[in-house]
Design a protein around this motif. Structure first.
Motif, PDB file in Angstrom:
ATOM      1  N   PRO A 126      39.105  45.632  53.824  1.00  0.00           N
ATOM      2  CA  PRO A 126      39.121  44.171  53.990  1.00  0.00           C
ATOM      3  C   PRO A 126      39.115  43.426  52.659  1.00  0.00           C
ATOM      4  O   PRO A 126      38.187  42.669  52.339  1.00  0.00           O
ATOM      5  N   GLN A 127      40.141  43.630  51.855  1.00  0.00           N
ATOM      6  CA  GLN A 127      40.199  43.032  50.522  1.00  0.00           C
ATOM      7  C   GLN A 127      40.726  41.597  50.613  1.00  0.00           C
ATOM      8  O   GLN A 127      41.931  41.359  50.650  1.00  0.00           O
ATOM      9  N   GLU A 128      39.813  40.664  50.604  1.00  0.00           N
ATOM     10  CA  GLU A 128      40.169  39.256  50.804  1.00  0.00           C
ATOM     11  C   GLU A 128      40.939  38.696  49.620  1.00  0.00           C
ATOM     12  O   GLU A 128      41.893  37.916  49.793  1.00  0.00           O
ATOM     13  N   GLU A 129      40.559  39.062  48.400  1.00  0.00           N
ATOM     14  CA  GLU A 129      41.226  38.515  47.222  1.00  0.00           C
ATOM     15  C   GLU A 129      42.710  38.851  47.212  1.00  0.00           C
ATOM     16  O   GLU A 129      43.550  38.028  46.803  1.00  0.00           O
ATOM     17  N   VAL A 130      43.062  40.044  47.653  1.00  0.00           N
ATOM     18  CA  VAL A 130      44.464  40.454  47.666  1.00  0.00           C
ATOM     19  C   VAL A 130      45.273  39.539  48.577  1.00  0.00           C
ATOM     20  O   VAL A 130      46.385  39.109  48.226  1.00  0.00           O
TER      21      VAL A 130
END
Length: 318
Positions: A193-197
């Motif tokens: 769950p990589q939000e920044e990407v």
């Protein structure tokens, strides 16, 4: 609308098993399956690595409605983009609008086998961009020639060509590649769950589907699940860029020998049999901005996971 997917782990299962799993995933109600494209497994305990394009042909005839994606292929070193373009075109014709093609810059684990130098990431990104241009020109069904920095194509034409350009999603694990994906791809492919990407991808004008994979192991107890992950998927606990740089399963096993069992238990890999924990992991990915979330059940017992999904998860996800 969020699509719920299932991982066809070609590092752990043979081709006939993978076809059976795709059929079972469709029956269980998954929206899509994603199959990995590897020459080697990460570690020998995983034990398999069939040729993905042969397996996809069988999946196309064994399923009726479920969407199918490749997550992801490196079309630059181990296989020339001309050959990948032909493979993608054939599978796209068989699956039609059910097919999604994921691409990435690859891992040394798979790409070094042809004896070519493993370049740094910026060069691999250049190669991927050029390969995508080559493939897209071939997918038109027109005659194509290309003389670029990394690839040469002479007088090539795909006579079995897709009706439209296949949806091509770019894998990105960091902000730089996410920005590149916004310019070159039809969507974003990630892990966790990589939000920044997602934020960087969207800020750069990226549009289209956003895929991410979650890892877990469903078993009767958490201890049993942790044991399975520790044995079969210790590579999931390796830090940094090792996954892209190590050249063989033997090297991954050496690196994984430094992974402690407690690190597996404390990692993002879901090992708790409580459905609420799995649902929470899924919802975290959705909140981070992903609209295609798929789950990797680590280990040999896929049927137990399918039953768990049908009984406990299917009605709560999506």
């Amino acid at each position: 609308m969020v699509s719920v997917g299932y991982t066809l782990s070609s590092e752990e299962h043979g081709p006939t098993e993978l076809v059976d799993h795709a059929r079972r995933a469709e029956a269980a109600g998954f929206d899509f399956v994603s199959i990995s494209d590897h020459f080697h497994p990460w570690v020998s305990a995983q034990g398999e690595s069939p040729f993905v394009w042969s397996t996809l042909g069988a999946i196309a005839t064994a399923t009726d409605e479920i969407d199918v994606g490749v997550g992801v292929t490196c079309p630059t070193i181990r296989i020339h983009p001309v050959n990948v373009a032909q493979a993608v075109a054939t599978v796209d014709v068989m699956l039609g609008d059910r097919f999604t093609f994921g691409v990435g810059t690859g891992e040394n684990l798979n790409e070094h086998v042809v004896g070519a130098r493993w370049p740094e990431h910026d060069v691999r990104l250049e190669m991927l961009g050029e390969a995508m241009d080559v493939m897209r020109s071939l997918w038109t069904g027109e005659n194509a020639s290309h003389r670029g920095e990394h690839f040469t194509v002479e007088n090539a034409k795909l006579f079995t060509a897709p009706d439209e350009q296949p949806t091509t999603i770019v894998s990105a694990f960091g902000p730089k590649t996410a920005e590149w994906a916004a310019d070159h791809g039809d969507g974003l492919w990630c892990s966790g769950p990589q939000e920044e990407v997602v934020e960087v991808f969207e800020d750069a004008g990226g549009d289209g589907p956003r895929y991410t994979q979650l890892h877990g192991c469903y078993a009767d107890s958490e201890d049993e699940a942790v044991d399975t992950v520790y044995e079969v998927w210790p590579n999931g606990s390796l830090p940094g860029e090792l996954a892209q740089e190590l050249p063989s399963p033997r090297h991954f096993e050496q690196a994984a020998s430094m992974v402690e069992r407690d690190e597996v238990a404390e990692s993002a890999t879901v090992t708790d049999p409580d459905p609420a924990v799995w649902i929470e992991s899924f919802e975290e990915a959705v909140e981070a901005g992903y609209d295609h979330v798929y789950v990797h059940q680590i280990g040999p017992d896929q049927e137990a996971f399918f039953d768990f999904f049908e009984d406990e998860l299917a009605g709560e996800l999506g």
